[in-house]
Scaffold this motif. Structure first.
Motif, short mmCIF file in Angstrom:
data_model
loop_
_atom_site.label_atom_id
_atom_site.label_comp_id
_atom_site.label_asym_id
_atom_site.label_seq_id
_atom_site.Cartn_x
_atom_site.Cartn_y
_atom_site.Cartn_z
N HIS A 1 0.82 -1.22 0.00
CA HIS A 1 0.00 0.00 0.00
C HIS A 1 0.85 1.27 0.00
CE1 HIS A 1 -3.36 2.65 0.76
NE2 HIS A 1 -2.74 3.13 1.82
N ASP A 2 1.94 1.26 0.76
CA ASP A 2 2.77 2.46 0.86
C ASP A 2 3.69 2.66 -0.35
OD1 ASP A 2 4.51 0.37 1.42
OD2 ASP A 2 5.42 1.35 3.16
N LYS A 3 3.62 1.76 -1.33
CA LYS A 3 4.42 1.88 -2.56
C LYS A 3 3.56 2.27 -3.76
CE LYS A 3 8.22 0.02 -0.73
NZ LYS A 3 9.56 0.49 -0.74
N MET B 1 -3.84 0.22 -19.15
CA MET B 1 -4.69 0.52 -18.00
C MET B 1 -4.03 -0.04 -16.76
SD MET B 1 -7.40 1.69 -16.44
CE MET B 1 -8.53 2.12 -17.74
N GLU B 2 -3.89 0.78 -15.74
CA GLU B 2 -3.42 0.35 -14.42
C GLU B 2 -4.55 0.65 -13.44
OE1 GLU B 2 -0.57 -1.11 -13.74
OE2 GLU B 2 0.52 -0.77 -15.61
N ALA B 3 -5.03 -0.35 -12.75
CA ALA B 3 -6.16 -0.17 -11.84
C ALA B 3 -5.78 -0.63 -10.44
CB ALA B 3 -7.37 -0.94 -12.36
N TRP B 4 -5.93 0.26 -9.46
CA TRP B 4 -5.58 0.00 -8.06
C TRP B 4 -6.80 -0.53 -7.32
CZ3 TRP B 4 -0.87 0.20 -5.84
CH2 TRP B 4 -0.80 0.21 -4.43
N GLU B 5 -6.59 -1.50 -6.48
CA GLU B 5 -7.68 -2.14 -5.74
C GLU B 5 -8.60 -1.13 -5.07
OE1 GLU B 5 -8.18 -4.71 -1.63
OE2 GLU B 5 -6.32 -4.93 -2.75
N ALA B 6 -9.91 -1.30 -5.31
CA ALA B 6 -10.93 -0.49 -4.65
C ALA B 6 -11.92 -1.39 -3.91
CB ALA B 6 -11.67 0.39 -5.66
N ASP B 7 -12.24 -2.54 -4.52
CA ASP B 7 -13.22 -3.45 -3.93
C ASP B 7 -12.88 -4.88 -4.36
OD1 ASP B 7 -15.44 -4.50 -2.66
OD2 ASP B 7 -16.81 -3.99 -4.29
N GLN C 1 0.25 -10.40 0.65
CA GLN C 1 0.57 -10.37 2.07
C GLN C 1 -0.12 -9.18 2.74
OE1 GLN C 1 4.85 -10.31 2.01
NE2 GLN C 1 4.96 -12.30 1.02
N GLU C 2 -0.13 -9.18 4.04
CA GLU C 2 -0.73 -8.09 4.81
C GLU C 2 -0.17 -6.75 4.33
OE1 GLU C 2 -3.30 -6.48 7.50
OE2 GLU C 2 -3.05 -8.63 7.20
N GLY C 3 -1.05 -5.80 4.08
CA GLY C 3 -0.63 -4.46 3.67
C GLY C 3 -0.43 -4.29 2.17
N GLU C 4 -0.67 -5.36 1.39
CA GLU C 4 -0.53 -5.25 -0.06
C GLU C 4 -1.90 -5.05 -0.70
OE1 GLU C 4 3.46 -7.73 -1.16
OE2 GLU C 4 1.60 -8.89 -1.02
N MET D 1 12.03 -1.95 -7.95
CA MET D 1 10.71 -2.52 -8.18
C MET D 1 9.88 -2.39 -6.90
SD MET D 1 10.74 -3.43 -11.29
CE MET D 1 9.41 -4.55 -11.55
N PRO D 2 8.74 -1.73 -6.96
CA PRO D 2 7.92 -1.53 -5.76
C PRO D 2 7.01 -2.72 -5.44
CG PRO D 2 7.00 -0.31 -7.60
CD PRO D 2 8.26 -0.97 -8.10
N PHE D 3 7.33 -3.89 -5.99
CA PHE D 3 6.54 -5.10 -5.73
C PHE D 3 7.43 -6.31 -5.97
CE2 PHE D 3 6.00 -4.01 -10.17
CZ PHE D 3 6.18 -5.21 -10.83
N ASP D 4 6.96 -7.47 -5.54
CA ASP D 4 7.67 -8.72 -5.73
C ASP D 4 7.24 -9.32 -7.07
OD1 ASP D 4 8.76 -11.26 -5.69
OD2 ASP D 4 7.84 -11.85 -3.80
N GLY D 5 8.06 -9.17 -8.08
CA GLY D 5 7.72 -9.63 -9.42
C GLY D 5 7.52 -11.13 -9.53
N LYS D 6 8.04 -11.90 -8.59
CA LYS D 6 7.85 -13.36 -8.63
C LYS D 6 6.40 -13.74 -8.37
CE LYS D 6 11.43 -13.55 -5.99
NZ LYS D 6 12.30 -13.76 -4.93
#
Length: 117
Positions: A12-14, A38-44, A60-63, A97-102
């Motif tokens: 979330h913080d990335k 298109m890049e869409a961030w979780e809303a629901d 994981q928690e916080g993602e 990379m602000p995420f785990d690409g694996k």
């Protein structure tokens, strides 16, 4: 038309770092033939019983879940763009990379039906 789809767990913080990276890479994709990105961030995004987006990427928690897609004119353009992008000098630098690409899932798809805007 050819579609690439992606599901990515992003801390979330990335979020801002992810958007910056998506814009940077997106501009290069456009230079090599992408028609729409298109890049869409979780809303629901609900938790499922058998499977869901979070389980698919082992979030994981916080993602948060990012759902994105790229529309290409055809698969050949998509394939050749990736080769060109890897050689593009803009892609030669180090990326944080602000995420785990694996844990990203991705795939290419041939449209079978679409309804325009």
């Amino acid at each position: 038309m050819y579609i690439q789809g992606f599901v990515v767990p992003v801390p979330h913080d990335k979020k801002d770092a992810y958007i910056d990276l998506a814009r940077f890479v997106g501009e290069i994709m456009r230079d090599y033939g992408a028609l729409e990105i298109m890049e869409a961030w979780e809303a629901d995004v609900k938790d499922g019983h058998t499977t869901d987006f979070r389980m698919a990427v082992k979030a994981q928690e916080g993602e948060k879940i990012v759902f994105s897609w790229v529309i290409w004119p055809d698969k050949a353009t998509c394939d050749s763009s990736h080769e060109k992008m890897m050689q593009d000098e803009r892609m030669q630098g180090e990326f944080a990379m602000p995420f785990d690409g694996k844990r990203m899932i991705l795939g290419g798809f041939d449209p079978v039906w679409t309804l325009g805007r």
